[in-house]
Design a protein around this motif. Structure first.
Motif, PDB file in Angstrom:
ATOM      1  N   CYS A 162       0.846  -1.199   0.000  1.00  0.00           N
ATOM      2  CA  CYS A 162       0.000   0.000   0.000  1.00  0.00           C
ATOM      3  C   CYS A 162       0.878   1.244   0.000  1.00  0.00           C
ATOM      4  CB  CYS A 162      -0.904  -0.016   1.227  1.00  0.00           C
ATOM      5  SG  CYS A 162      -1.836   1.499   1.467  1.00  0.00           S
ATOM      6  N   THR A 164      -0.108   4.351   0.523  1.00  0.00           N
ATOM      7  CA  THR A 164      -0.520   5.346   1.522  1.00  0.00           C
ATOM      8  C   THR A 164       0.234   5.146   2.841  1.00  0.00           C
ATOM      9  OG1 THR A 164      -2.699   5.347   0.528  1.00  0.00           O
ATOM     10  CG2 THR A 164      -2.521   6.338   2.705  1.00  0.00           C
ATOM     11  N   CYS A 165       0.326   3.879   3.266  1.00  0.00           N
ATOM     12  CA  CYS A 165       0.937   3.616   4.578  1.00  0.00           C
ATOM     13  C   CYS A 165       2.271   2.893   4.412  1.00  0.00           C
ATOM     14  CB  CYS A 165      -0.012   2.779   5.420  1.00  0.00           C
ATOM     15  SG  CYS A 165      -0.370   1.167   4.680  1.00  0.00           S
ATOM     16  N   CYS A 188      -4.984   2.292   8.292  1.00  0.00           N
ATOM     17  CA  CYS A 188      -4.891   2.930   6.974  1.00  0.00           C
ATOM     18  C   CYS A 188      -6.207   2.753   6.212  1.00  0.00           C
ATOM     19  CB  CYS A 188      -3.738   2.318   6.181  1.00  0.00           C
ATOM     20  SG  CYS A 188      -3.672   2.906   4.479  1.00  0.00           S
ATOM     21  N   CYS A 191      -5.976   0.572   2.704  1.00  0.00           N
ATOM     22  CA  CYS A 191      -5.770  -0.883   2.660  1.00  0.00           C
ATOM     23  C   CYS A 191      -6.464  -1.560   3.828  1.00  0.00           C
ATOM     24  CB  CYS A 191      -4.280  -1.201   2.664  1.00  0.00           C
ATOM     25  SG  CYS A 191      -3.449  -0.622   4.158  1.00  0.00           S
TER      26      CYS A 191
END
Ligand SMILES: [Zn+2]
Ligand SMILES: [Zn+2]
Length: 374
Positions: A162, A164-165, A188, A191
């Motif tokens: 992922c 984003t994280c 997150c 995900c």
């Protein structure tokens, strides 16, 4: 650090001053007091104060803290959420346990991918409990996605970390509170805490690997099951995320009340009517048992009284998962005849006479007529 300075007075603004007013006041003071320009002896000291005041009042968090406590002593040294809860505390845990989201283990990056257990109940009759039976349950659950077989990937798709994280499954945000700034970790959103997304997700399940479905499952209830007992059907609870383990379906069996039989453990109680002659002389009755087409012979001893019990061994409910059955306990209802013909009445009168019992032998003509006709 000096603790009780009036920063508003230093800048020459009132307490309700907005950011623009504060900034303007600061610029003016700073110009006037700048050590390069102002040669007064306390100018440098006052310049520092003005800077300090502006540093506090221009920062909304610090200003709020200052307004509340009259100083910024201790600001930014306040305990973090981790300190309060003994370290390793995970806001993600707290939030998810409240909101039923994917829970993450304290400190670890593990997330819950497994499906949860689900509950259901079914009603059966006492006869079905005696013989054992199969029952179908229909219910709604998140089932493994048919389209992608639970993988969450469309044709040619694959799992990727992922972005984003960065695969950690958690995002950290900074929040303000009266304690100062807090670092808050949460699951997150991209995900759902798994740390993994799919580059080409299955459109049916949006990459979850599971979809809402109407499920049907056949449950086998063994003979001798008790009211309220539960069965676990493995894998028929909520499906796991992307092929992770499914939860179980826990089925509570409810046994309906029976008109004739009352259950007490594996024993069954039933009532049987006997006449006064049968009660007095003894008799063998045949009554219907709990099993299909079962006939039970019940021996009524001579001289039985109302509510006497006759125990017939091994004719009750089957024992659960072992051989043998409980007992059938027959409660005797002695029934007194309400209608007698003349002959029957005569016999009873004779019986009463031989037992030296007083009975109402005299009858009206109308009663005699009725007896003759019956
Ligand atoms: Zn799918
Ligand atoms: Zn993520």
């Amino acid at each position: 650090m000096a603790s009780s300075k009036d920063y508003y007075e230093i800048l020459g603004v009132d307490k309700q001053a907005d950011d623009a007013t504060i900034r303007k006041a600061f610029h003016k003071k700073a110009r006037d007091l700048h050590p390069d320009i102002n040669k007064e002896p306390d100018a440098e000291e006052r310049f520092k104060e003005v800077n300090e005041a502006y540093e506090v009042l221009s920062d909304p968090k610090k200003r709020e803290f200052y307004d509340r406590y009259g100083s910024v002593d201790g600001y930014g040294q306040g305990p973090s959420i981790d300190d309060i809860f003994g370290g390793g505390f995970d806001m993600g845990d707290l939030f998810s346990s409240f909101f039923g989201g994917a829970a993450s283990g304290g400190g670890s990056r593990a997330v819950r991918l497994d499906g949860r257990d689900m509950g259901a109940s079914i009603k059966i009759t006492l006869q079905q409990a005696a013989t054992g039976c199969s029952k179908e349950i229909a219910y709604n659950r998140l089932a493994p996605c048919h389209s992608c077989n639970g993988s969450g990937c469309a044709e040619g798709g694959s799992q990727v970390s992922c972005s984003t994280c960065h695969g950690t499954g958690q995002v950290v945000t900074t929040q303000r509170s009266f304690l100062g700034q807090m670092q808050v970790r949460s699951v997150c959103p991209d995900c759902n805490g798994t740390g993994v997304t799919i580059d080409n997700p299955c459109t049916e399940c949006q990459g979850q690997g599971r979809t809402p479905d109407r499920e049907r499952v056949s449950v086998k209830i063994p003979a001798g099951f008790r009211d309220g007992q539960q069965l676990r059907v493995e894998g028929y609870g909520e499906a796991g995320v992307r092929g992770a383990r499914s939860g179980d379906l826990i089925v509570t069996v409810i046994i309906e009340e029976d008109e004739r039989f009352q259950r007490s453990g594996d024993d069954l109680h039933v009532r049987a009517e006997v006449s006064i002659a049968q009660a007095a002389l003894g008799a063998t009755l045949e009554i219907e048992g709990i099993m299909p087409d079962e006939v039970v012979e019940v021996t009524i001893p001579a001289g039985s009284q109302f509510d006497d019990e006759v125990r017939v061994q091994n004719m009750g409910m089957p024992h659960l998962r072992r051989d043998g059955r409980g007992d059938l306990i027959v409660h005797i209802d002695v029934v007194v005849p309400q209608k007698l013909n003349e002959h029957q009445r005569k016999l009873l009168e004779e019986l009463a006479e031989s037992m030296n019992e007083q009975v109402n032998a005299r009858r009206t003509p109308w009663q005699r007529l009725r007896e003759r006709l019956s």
